[in-house]
Design an enzyme around this catalytic site. Structure first.
Site, mmCIF file in Angstrom:
data_model
loop_
_atom_site.group_PDB
_atom_site.id
_atom_site.type_symbol
_atom_site.label_atom_id
_atom_site.label_comp_id
_atom_site.label_asym_id
_atom_site.label_seq_id
_atom_site.Cartn_x
_atom_site.Cartn_y
_atom_site.Cartn_z
ATOM 1 N N GLU A 256 0.885 -1.175 0.000
ATOM 2 C CA GLU A 256 0.000 0.000 0.000
ATOM 3 C C GLU A 256 0.913 1.212 0.000
ATOM 4 O O GLU A 256 1.589 1.472 0.995
ATOM 5 C CB GLU A 256 -0.869 0.024 1.260
ATOM 6 C CG GLU A 256 -1.791 -1.157 1.435
ATOM 7 C CD GLU A 256 -2.930 -1.191 0.440
ATOM 8 O OE1 GLU A 256 -3.102 -0.211 -0.306
ATOM 9 O OE2 GLU A 256 -3.642 -2.200 0.399
ATOM 10 N N CYS A 295 -2.957 8.822 3.577
ATOM 11 C CA CYS A 295 -2.691 8.288 2.233
ATOM 12 C C CYS A 295 -3.876 8.521 1.316
ATOM 13 O O CYS A 295 -3.730 8.532 0.100
ATOM 14 C CB CYS A 295 -2.374 6.803 2.329
ATOM 15 S SG CYS A 295 -3.642 5.892 3.206
#
Ligand code: NAP
Length: 513
Positions: A256, A295
């Site tokens: 990720e 994020c």
């Protein structure tokens, strides 16, 4: 000052090597230190495989779910103490800290409930059985069993609680022991949570280990049943993906990484409408929550050229009303970024964007005499196609307004210049526009959040990751996938096609009565 230790092979052991200080980013006071060495990587992996794994695998999904429920409760009992740590070593306001901590306990509770639903089984049935021979006697059925390996979880600094919670929830429910590595700048919170988990005695020995130092050497020892789940920057993701041992032994790796997330305003949306208010409110949250260190935070804001001035005005007003300061003050709505390195990187990033964009508000000028504070910075692109806008993630309270004509094909191209994203949010009440947009950008995104008059006030904004739906994204975003209900267990399970006598395959392993 706290010297963080590592919980490996059933004991807390001190780190070794050069100390890295942990700061309060609002005051620059030193709170603790982390040392990279002192972790016996081989012993940690062996302990997990030999002690934690078998103990978890002896339990059913429902029993493992019950452990997750207890863990969620136990961590929630310490909520106030953990919020304080999150404020001091992380710069989080109370709201930011709750977002991280409640995200962790909420995800553990979600997977606890899923465990109860999956029941007293130790394997899962995948899809329906199927006839493979001349008669239904010879039968095929896919099943999912727990891989006897270890989840090596490498977490980013920005979500020390949620990052650890969401990864361990999936692995433990699947029956796989975990080794949790904390991102250094905010490691105090993850460390305290690890102490609570260990002291609670809820999990079987070996099911949970914690590393404050480095796990780089551990990656060289992982085997084919292990799973490395990484969250962090694209640069580190590429290093992990290229690790020779992980490649040679086909170790499962989930990455990720960062993402240049987009928000898109549809050409139909008018000033003052509910959809427009939702758009502005979500942008304001995304730019200021956790000082933009999410994020999933919006970095690129695509707006029809005719609406650009109105959007800029609305955002400037909201950003201007945001109180910035030490999160110890309850009235503060945005704290500092997490570390001096972050401050340096964010300022350098804004400077790079300023080569192709004008500042609407904010900029790189220091804010206050102490602490790692950044001005909320809204930029306006001079050239919508300037590459840096679509490539550079400024991991702080900064986003760029990018004008487009209002034509869906044009905005699809611009959004996809980001090279693959975690989330894009779109705001429109024109169904035709939304359908074309989704068709154009879905292959490039892990998640698309649709705002409209009908959804106004109904749900958390696009920055929130929910356990029932997946988190991750293609390309630039790392190519990984986490969570998504039952899907979150898949990295820890092996799918096997069973072929044989229907009485055995279908009845003992499948769903047949
Ligand atoms: P980072 O510098 O890449 O570090 C991430 C983690 O990797 C930390 O635990 C770090 O440990 C560890 N690490 C560093 N080098 C390593 C190596 N060679 N081998 C193994 N592990 C290594 O990222 P960060 O600064 O913590 O986090 C910010 C970034 O994460 C942002 O770019 C953000 O977009 C991204 N992020 C992505 C997601 C997502 O879900 N996609 C979520 C949150 C954040 P140390 O801290 O000890 O160096």
């Amino acid at each position: 000052m706290i010297a963080l230790s590592n919980y490996v092979a059933g004991a807390w052991t001190p780190g070794s090597g050069d100390a890295k200080p942990l700061y309060n980013p609002a005051t620059e006071a030193v709170l603790g230190e982390v040392r990279p060495g002192g972790v016996d990587h081989a012993a940690a992996l062996a302990y997990a495989r030999q002690r934690g794994g078998p103990a978890l695998q002896a339990l059913s999904f429902a029993q493992r779910g019950a452990l997750l429920k207890q863990l969620s409760k136990k961590l929630h009992e310490h909520r106030d103490e953990l919020i304080e740590i999150s404020a001091s070593n992380g710069g989080n306001t109370r709201g930011d800290a709750k977002f991280d901590l409640d995200g962790a306990t909420g995800t553990l509770a979600y997977y606890a409930a899923l465990g109860a639903e999956l029941g007293e089984h130790r394997h899962l049935v995948d899809g329906d059985g199927t006839q493979l021979g001349r008669t239904p006697r010879f039968w095929g059925q896919h099943i999912l069993t727990t891989r006897p390996g270890v989840g090596v979880h490498i977490n980013a600094f920005n979500f020390p609680a949620w990052g650890m919670g969401e990864k361990m929830a999936c692995a433990l429910l699947a029956g796989v022991p975990v080794i949790e590595k904390a991102g250094t700048p905010s490691a105090l919170l993850a460390y305290r949570m690890a102490q609570i988990v260990v002291d609670s005695g809820i999990l079987p020995e070996g099911a949970f280990q914690f590393v404050a130092g480095s796990v780089t050497g551990m990656l060289d020892l992982c085997g084919p049943m292990d799973m490395v789940a990484f969250t962090g920057s694209a640069v580190t993701a590429a290093l992990i993906r290229g690790n020779r041992n992980l490649v040679a032994r086909n170790v499962r790796v989930n990455l990720e990484a960062d993402s240049i997330n987009s928000a898109i305003l549809g050409p139909d949306v008018e000033d003052g409408s509910d959809t427009f208010e939702q758009f502005l409110a979500n942008l304001h949250v995304d730019m200021t929550q956790k000082a933009g260190q999410k994020c999933t935070a919006v970095r690129r804001i695509f707006v029809p050229a005719a609406m650009l001035a109105t959007v800029a005005e609305g955002l400037v007003e909201r950003l201007g009303g945001t109180r910035i300061g030490d999160p110890a003050d309850d009235n503060v709505r945005m704290g500092p970024v997490a570390s001096q390195e972050q401050l340096r990187d964010v300022r350098a990033g804004i400077q790079k964007l300023l080569a192709v964009a004008d500042a609407v508000t904010g900029g790189v000028e220091p804010l206050g005499e102490r602490g790692y504070f950044v001005r909320p910075t809204l930029l306006r692109a001079k050239d919508a196609r300037a590459q840096v806008l679509h490539e550079l993630e400024v991991f702080g309270p900064c986003a760029t307004l990018i004008p487009y004509s209002g034509e869906v094909g044009e905005v699809v191209d611009l959004v996809n210049f980001g090279g693959g994203g975690l989330v894009a949010s779109a705001y429109s009440d024109d169904r035709g526009f939304v359908e074309s947009l989704v068709a154009g950008i879905a292959p490039w995104h892990g998640r698309i959040w649709l705002g409209s008059e009908k959804t106004h006030g109904q749900a958390l904004g696009p920055g929130a990751v929910l356990p029932a739906t997946i988190h991750g994204g293609p390309g630039r975003a790392g190519g990984g996938e986490e969570l998504g209900g039952r899907r979150g267990l898949m990295p820890y399970l092996q799918r096997t096609a069973l072929q044989g006598d229907r009485a055995v395959v279908g009845k003992a392993f499948g769903n047949e009565a």
